[in-house]
Design a protein around this motif. Structure first.
Motif, PDB file in Angstrom:
ATOM      1  N   UNK A 181       5.259  12.101   0.802  1.00  0.00           N
ATOM      2  CA  UNK A 181       4.124  12.872   1.300  1.00  0.00           C
ATOM      3  C   UNK A 181       4.297  13.147   2.789  1.00  0.00           C
ATOM      4  N   UNK A 182       4.323  14.443   3.163  1.00  0.00           N
ATOM      5  CA  UNK A 182       4.432  14.861   4.561  1.00  0.00           C
ATOM      6  C   UNK A 182       3.091  15.436   4.989  1.00  0.00           C
ATOM      7  N   UNK A 183       2.583  14.986   6.130  1.00  0.00           N
ATOM      8  CA  UNK A 183       1.261  15.387   6.583  1.00  0.00           C
ATOM      9  C   UNK A 183       1.280  15.688   8.081  1.00  0.00           C
ATOM     10  N   UNK A 184       0.514  16.671   8.495  1.00  0.00           N
ATOM     11  CA  UNK A 184       0.206  16.928   9.903  1.00  0.00           C
ATOM     12  C   UNK A 184       1.451  17.140  10.778  1.00  0.00           C
ATOM     13  N   UNK A 244       0.855  -1.189   0.000  1.00  0.00           N
ATOM     14  CA  UNK A 244       0.000   0.000   0.000  1.00  0.00           C
ATOM     15  C   UNK A 244       0.892   1.240   0.000  1.00  0.00           C
ATOM     16  N   UNK A 245       1.538   1.579   1.121  1.00  0.00           N
ATOM     17  CA  UNK A 245       2.595   2.600   1.134  1.00  0.00           C
ATOM     18  C   UNK A 245       3.923   1.863   1.214  1.00  0.00           C
ATOM     19  N   UNK A 246       4.939   2.421   0.582  1.00  0.00           N
ATOM     20  CA  UNK A 246       6.257   1.792   0.684  1.00  0.00           C
ATOM     21  C   UNK A 246       6.755   1.844   2.114  1.00  0.00           C
ATOM     22  N   UNK A 247       6.940   3.074   2.641  1.00  0.00           N
ATOM     23  CA  UNK A 247       7.348   3.291   4.034  1.00  0.00           C
ATOM     24  C   UNK A 247       6.372   4.289   4.640  1.00  0.00           C
ATOM     25  N   UNK A 248       5.778   3.931   5.767  1.00  0.00           N
ATOM     26  CA  UNK A 248       4.814   4.783   6.465  1.00  0.00           C
ATOM     27  C   UNK A 248       5.315   5.033   7.879  1.00  0.00           C
ATOM     28  N   UNK A 268       0.592   1.070  -4.041  1.00  0.00           N
ATOM     29  CA  UNK A 268      -0.744   1.596  -4.333  1.00  0.00           C
ATOM     30  C   UNK A 268      -1.000   2.954  -3.690  1.00  0.00           C
ATOM     31  N   UNK A 269      -0.261   3.303  -2.655  1.00  0.00           N
ATOM     32  CA  UNK A 269      -0.412   4.597  -1.998  1.00  0.00           C
ATOM     33  C   UNK A 269       0.792   5.472  -2.292  1.00  0.00           C
ATOM     34  N   UNK A 270       1.440   5.953  -1.232  1.00  0.00           N
ATOM     35  CA  UNK A 270       2.609   6.820  -1.330  1.00  0.00           C
ATOM     36  C   UNK A 270       3.892   5.987  -1.288  1.00  0.00           C
ATOM     37  N   UNK A 271       4.952   6.525  -1.860  1.00  0.00           N
ATOM     38  CA  UNK A 271       6.256   5.886  -1.719  1.00  0.00           C
ATOM     39  C   UNK A 271       6.715   5.962  -0.274  1.00  0.00           C
ATOM     40  N   UNK A 315      16.706  15.156   0.469  1.00  0.00           N
ATOM     41  CA  UNK A 315      17.705  15.580  -0.517  1.00  0.00           C
ATOM     42  C   UNK A 315      18.149  14.433  -1.419  1.00  0.00           C
ATOM     43  N   UNK A 316      18.512  14.798  -2.623  1.00  0.00           N
ATOM     44  CA  UNK A 316      19.144  13.922  -3.606  1.00  0.00           C
ATOM     45  C   UNK A 316      18.358  12.651  -3.901  1.00  0.00           C
ATOM     46  N   UNK A 317      17.032  12.712  -3.804  1.00  0.00           N
ATOM     47  CA  UNK A 317      16.184  11.590  -4.174  1.00  0.00           C
ATOM     48  C   UNK A 317      15.845  11.660  -5.654  1.00  0.00           C
ATOM     49  N   UNK A 318      15.629  10.530  -6.279  1.00  0.00           N
ATOM     50  CA  UNK A 318      15.095  10.470  -7.635  1.00  0.00           C
ATOM     51  C   UNK A 318      13.628  10.085  -7.487  1.00  0.00           C
ATOM     52  N   UNK A 319      12.753  11.060  -7.703  1.00  0.00           N
ATOM     53  CA  UNK A 319      11.319  10.871  -7.522  1.00  0.00           C
ATOM     54  C   UNK A 319      10.666  11.139  -8.872  1.00  0.00           C
ATOM     55  N   UNK A 320      10.067  10.115  -9.472  1.00  0.00           N
ATOM     56  CA  UNK A 320       9.521  10.296 -10.801  1.00  0.00           C
ATOM     57  C   UNK A 320       8.387   9.305 -11.092  1.00  0.00           C
ATOM     58  N   UNK A 321       7.550   9.725 -12.009  1.00  0.00           N
ATOM     59  CA  UNK A 321       6.480   8.896 -12.550  1.00  0.00           C
ATOM     60  C   UNK A 321       5.514   8.375 -11.487  1.00  0.00           C
ATOM     61  N   UNK A 322       5.269   9.186 -10.438  1.00  0.00           N
ATOM     62  CA  UNK A 322       4.271   8.853  -9.436  1.00  0.00           C
ATOM     63  C   UNK A 322       2.940   9.462  -9.849  1.00  0.00           C
ATOM     64  N   UNK A 323       1.822   8.934  -9.345  1.00  0.00           N
ATOM     65  CA  UNK A 323       0.497   9.338  -9.792  1.00  0.00           C
ATOM     66  C   UNK A 323       0.178  10.799  -9.526  1.00  0.00           C
ATOM     67  N   UNK A 324       0.580  11.338  -8.371  1.00  0.00           N
ATOM     68  CA  UNK A 324       0.257  12.714  -8.054  1.00  0.00           C
ATOM     69  C   UNK A 324       1.505  13.577  -8.181  1.00  0.00           C
ATOM     70  N   UNK A 325       2.153  13.881  -7.100  1.00  0.00           N
ATOM     71  CA  UNK A 325       3.332  14.747  -7.179  1.00  0.00           C
ATOM     72  C   UNK A 325       4.521  14.061  -6.531  1.00  0.00           C
ATOM     73  N   UNK A 326       5.670  14.772  -6.592  1.00  0.00           N
ATOM     74  CA  UNK A 326       6.898  14.225  -6.018  1.00  0.00           C
ATOM     75  C   UNK A 326       6.808  14.092  -4.553  1.00  0.00           C
TER      76      UNK A 326
END
Length: 186
Positions: free
Chosen positions: A164-167, A113-117, A135-138, A175-186
């Protein structure tokens, strides 16, 4: 101290009965390495490996077909390194009220669902992981996850956000992450 070493994860398996946690750690200084571990129960409190005490080492395992892959609950100072965590019905790695996990690295986390929560967990370091096809967030930091360092991860093809950072998840270094081709945003 307890060390559980399989001969090789390709031919040494621990298979759960599908109704509870496969491995539950309630002691400090436990090392689990070189296994394929699968088939936990299917509720949100179940995991392939559930850890409720500090200072464990979980390395070079294939962790699959459970609810959560690895669940750290109210426990600190873990090393989660070089695991293949895939096809779980919950999160690949779920960290709840657990701090100072300075080495969550070199894992491949795929098809959860999420990679790391993380929830209400501080001072954790997440680096050099491949987090994809979830299926959720990375990576999802939720509810006061302060001072988390997220660096040099490859985060791709997740259905929602890469990171995704929340609350009130403040003071983190990303830093220095490769974030690409996700459904919403980086």
């Amino acid at each position: 101290k307890l060390d559980l070493f399989g001969e090789d994860k390709s031919n040494t398996e621990i298979i759960g009965n599908g109704s509870v946690n496969v491995i539950e750690i309630n002691a400090t200084n436990v090392n689990i390495s070189h296994f394929t571990i699968k088939n936990s129960g299917s509720t949100k409190n179940n995991a392939i490996i559930k850890v409720e005490k500090g200072k464990s080492i979980i390395t070079d395992n294939k962790i699959e077909n459970g609810y959560h892959g690895i669940l750290l609950n109210n426990s600190n100072y873990h090393l989660i390194y070089d695991n293949y965590i895939l096809d779980n019905n919950g999160d690949g790695i779920r960290i709840i009220n657990s701090d100072l996990n300075k080495n969550i690295s070199y894992n491949t986390i795929d098809g959860n669902i999420n990679g790391i929560y993380l929830y209400s967990s501080q001072l954790n370091d997440i680096y050099n992981n491949k987090i994809k096809n979830n299926e959720g967030h990375g990576i999802f930091l939720n509810k006061s996850c302060h001072d988390t360092e997220i660096k040099q991860n490859n985060i791709s093809n997740n259905d929602l956000n890469g990171i995704y950072l929340n609350d009130y998840s403040n003071l983190s270094i990303i830093s220095k992450n490769k974030v690409f081709n996700n459904g919403w945003s980086g």
